[in-house]
Design a protein around this motif. Structure first.
Motif, PDB file in Angstrom:
ATOM      1  N   THR A  36      -8.226  19.291  -1.114  1.00  0.00           N
ATOM      2  CA  THR A  36      -8.964  20.014  -0.076  1.00  0.00           C
ATOM      3  C   THR A  36     -10.446  19.690  -0.190  1.00  0.00           C
ATOM      4  N   ALA A  37     -11.128  19.810   0.944  1.00  0.00           N
ATOM      5  CA  ALA A  37     -12.574  19.535   0.968  1.00  0.00           C
ATOM      6  C   ALA A  37     -13.202  20.297   2.127  1.00  0.00           C
ATOM      7  N   LEU A  38     -14.506  20.489   2.052  1.00  0.00           N
ATOM      8  CA  LEU A  38     -15.255  21.147   3.120  1.00  0.00           C
ATOM      9  C   LEU A  38     -15.871  20.069   4.002  1.00  0.00           C
ATOM     10  N   ILE A  39     -15.392  19.971   5.247  1.00  0.00           N
ATOM     11  CA  ILE A  39     -15.887  18.969   6.193  1.00  0.00           C
ATOM     12  C   ILE A  39     -16.337  19.686   7.462  1.00  0.00           C
ATOM     13  N   SER A  40     -17.583  19.457   7.865  1.00  0.00           N
ATOM     14  CA  SER A  40     -18.139  20.114   9.066  1.00  0.00           C
ATOM     15  C   SER A  40     -17.918  21.634   9.008  1.00  0.00           C
ATOM     16  N   HIS A  41     -18.213  22.200   7.844  1.00  0.00           N
ATOM     17  CA  HIS A  41     -18.120  23.655   7.637  1.00  0.00           C
ATOM     18  C   HIS A  41     -16.703  24.196   7.775  1.00  0.00           C
ATOM     19  N   GLN A  42     -15.713  23.329   7.606  1.00  0.00           N
ATOM     20  CA  GLN A  42     -14.318  23.746   7.667  1.00  0.00           C
ATOM     21  C   GLN A  42     -13.592  23.315   6.400  1.00  0.00           C
ATOM     22  N   ARG A  43     -12.824  24.248   5.807  1.00  0.00           N
ATOM     23  CA  ARG A  43     -12.003  23.898   4.655  1.00  0.00           C
ATOM     24  C   ARG A  43     -10.761  23.170   5.161  1.00  0.00           C
ATOM     25  N   MET A  44     -10.588  21.932   4.728  1.00  0.00           N
ATOM     26  CA  MET A  44      -9.488  21.100   5.218  1.00  0.00           C
ATOM     27  C   MET A  44      -8.611  20.597   4.094  1.00  0.00           C
ATOM     28  N   LEU A  45      -7.348  20.375   4.456  1.00  0.00           N
ATOM     29  CA  LEU A  45      -6.414  19.685   3.581  1.00  0.00           C
ATOM     30  C   LEU A  45      -6.421  18.216   3.968  1.00  0.00           C
ATOM     31  N   ILE A  46      -6.652  17.342   2.991  1.00  0.00           N
ATOM     32  CA  ILE A  46      -6.639  15.902   3.249  1.00  0.00           C
ATOM     33  C   ILE A  46      -5.442  15.306   2.511  1.00  0.00           C
ATOM     34  N   VAL A  47      -4.547  14.710   3.272  1.00  0.00           N
ATOM     35  CA  VAL A  47      -3.329  14.118   2.715  1.00  0.00           C
ATOM     36  C   VAL A  47      -3.356  12.615   2.948  1.00  0.00           C
ATOM     37  N   SER A  48      -3.209  11.839   1.874  1.00  0.00           N
ATOM     38  CA  SER A  48      -3.140  10.383   1.973  1.00  0.00           C
ATOM     39  C   SER A  48      -1.717   9.951   1.659  1.00  0.00           C
ATOM     40  N   LEU A  49      -1.174   9.068   2.509  1.00  0.00           N
ATOM     41  CA  LEU A  49       0.196   8.584   2.333  1.00  0.00           C
ATOM     42  C   LEU A  49       0.170   7.083   2.046  1.00  0.00           C
ATOM     43  N   TYR A  50       0.852   6.697   0.964  1.00  0.00           N
ATOM     44  CA  TYR A  50       0.891   5.298   0.542  1.00  0.00           C
ATOM     45  C   TYR A  50       2.326   4.792   0.616  1.00  0.00           C
ATOM     46  N   GLU A  51       2.519   3.640   1.237  1.00  0.00           N
ATOM     47  CA  GLU A  51       3.856   3.046   1.338  1.00  0.00           C
ATOM     48  C   GLU A  51       4.241   2.368   0.029  1.00  0.00           C
ATOM     49  N   LYS A  52       5.483   2.555  -0.374  1.00  0.00           N
ATOM     50  CA  LYS A  52       5.964   1.993  -1.640  1.00  0.00           C
ATOM     51  C   LYS A  52       5.845   0.469  -1.656  1.00  0.00           C
ATOM     52  N   ASP A  53       6.252  -0.180  -0.541  1.00  0.00           N
ATOM     53  CA  ASP A  53       6.245  -1.653  -0.514  1.00  0.00           C
ATOM     54  C   ASP A  53       4.829  -2.206  -0.664  1.00  0.00           C
ATOM     55  N   LYS A  54       3.853  -1.539  -0.048  1.00  0.00           N
ATOM     56  CA  LYS A  54       2.462  -1.996  -0.173  1.00  0.00           C
ATOM     57  C   LYS A  54       1.947  -1.800  -1.601  1.00  0.00           C
ATOM     58  N   LEU A  55       2.318  -0.672  -2.199  1.00  0.00           N
ATOM     59  CA  LEU A  55       1.884  -0.420  -3.570  1.00  0.00           C
ATOM     60  C   LEU A  55       2.452  -1.465  -4.525  1.00  0.00           C
ATOM     61  N   ARG A  56       3.682  -1.891  -4.278  1.00  0.00           N
ATOM     62  CA  ARG A  56       4.293  -2.916  -5.132  1.00  0.00           C
ATOM     63  C   ARG A  56       3.591  -4.259  -4.989  1.00  0.00           C
ATOM     64  N   ASN A  57       2.932  -4.445  -3.843  1.00  0.00           N
ATOM     65  CA  ASN A  57       2.142  -5.664  -3.621  1.00  0.00           C
ATOM     66  C   ASN A  57       0.680  -5.453  -3.992  1.00  0.00           C
ATOM     67  N   LYS A  58       0.421  -4.391  -4.772  1.00  0.00           N
ATOM     68  CA  LYS A  58      -0.923  -4.075  -5.281  1.00  0.00           C
ATOM     69  C   LYS A  58      -1.909  -3.695  -4.175  1.00  0.00           C
ATOM     70  N   ASP A  59      -1.372  -3.263  -3.015  1.00  0.00           N
ATOM     71  CA  ASP A  59      -2.227  -2.783  -1.925  1.00  0.00           C
ATOM     72  C   ASP A  59      -2.361  -1.269  -2.082  1.00  0.00           C
ATOM     73  N   GLN A  60      -3.535  -0.804  -2.510  1.00  0.00           N
ATOM     74  CA  GLN A  60      -3.741   0.615  -2.823  1.00  0.00           C
ATOM     75  C   GLN A  60      -4.308   1.408  -1.640  1.00  0.00           C
TER      76      GLN A  60
END
Length: 261
Positions: A36-60
């Motif tokens: 979570t972070a405060l962005i533009s005076h709003q408490r927000m949930l930030i979710v990052s999604l990483y694909e397994k195949d990209k991670l296996r190819n060292k793409d972070q």
């Protein structure tokens, strides 16, 4: 949501630990990091999604980044050459369906704890942290649709206020003209000369004689008008319909209003 502020928020790259998990674990399609972070005076949930195949190819680099409050959410899609904003839910963006379930797992215990805390109003339900995110988005989507339908209904109601009531003899016109073909006499077959029946035009019980199923004959009280005879044992139900348009001329409105009846 202020997209300019969201776009400028630093992108979270996948950790070495997450890359290691993707190389070792087979039954996970996406890895999820949440904070979570405060962005533009709003408490927000930030979710990052990483694909397994990209991670296996060292793409972070993440494939998606979701910004979410209690009332709204929006997703940044990094799969294109340039990031694109999406309003769809995580399930749809990851193309998860009932016949092809996409498995999403939290990168670490801290991400799971963040989701549990953000969706604390769902703690009474036995859901995983990821399922809480899915359900939270679904609730917001339902509220969006409800507001959209309410706006559409308000526009229709505003138009309908300009429409006068139908003429008093309009229903008589429907019965005598528009639905003149829809007159039936249902009778209970017996060996007696006169059989008990019911007239759908007169709305009354009648006596009929010498009739046959699906044959046309005269109405008992109005013999100059015809009706179709039907044995009650031969029809479980019958439906007749016609469509008509009633134009309503309005001086205050550009054009006409049409009532489809």
């Amino acid at each position: 949501m202020d997209k300019r502020s969201l776009k400028g928020y630093p992108i979270k790259m996948a950790s070495k630990s997450t890359v290691s998990q993707a190389c070792r674990i087979e039954n996970t399609d996406f890895y999820l990091h949440a904070h979570t972070a405060l962005i533009s005076h709003q408490r927000m949930l930030i979710v990052s999604l990483y694909e397994k195949d990209k991670l296996r190819n060292k793409d972070q680099y993440p494939s998606f980044r979701i910004f979410m409050t209690k009332e709204n959410y929006i997703t940044q899609d990094f799969r294109e050459e340039e990031p694109v904003w999406r309003t769809g839910r995580m399930e749809h963006l990851t193309e998860s369906t009932w016949y092809k379930k996409i498995e999403i797992s939290c990168c670490d215990d801290r991400s799971a704890a963040v989701l549990n805390r953000f969706f604390s109003y769902l703690n009474m339900e036995k859901l995983s942290p990821v399922d809480k995110l899915i359900k939270g988005q679904k609730r917001i989507m339902e509220k969006r649709l409800e507001k959209k339908h309410q706006r559409e209904k308000s526009k229709i109601d505003q138009k309908m206020r300009e429409v006068k009531k139908l003429p008093k003899n309009f229903m008589d016109w429907i019965d005598e003209t528009a639905m003149a073909h829809s007159r039936y006499i249902y009778y209970q077959y017996s060996r007696k000369k006169y059989m008990d029946g019911y007239c759908t035009h007169c709305h009354s019980d009648v006596k009929v004689s010498g009739v046959k199923h699906r044959k046309i004959g005269g109405l008992p009280k109005l013999w100059q008008k015809s009706a179709v005879f039907g044995g009650r044992q031969g029809n479980s139900y019958l439906r007749s319909w016609r469509s008509c348009i009633f134009p309503e001329n309005k001086k205050r409105v550009c054009g006409q209003i049409f009532l489809y009846l």
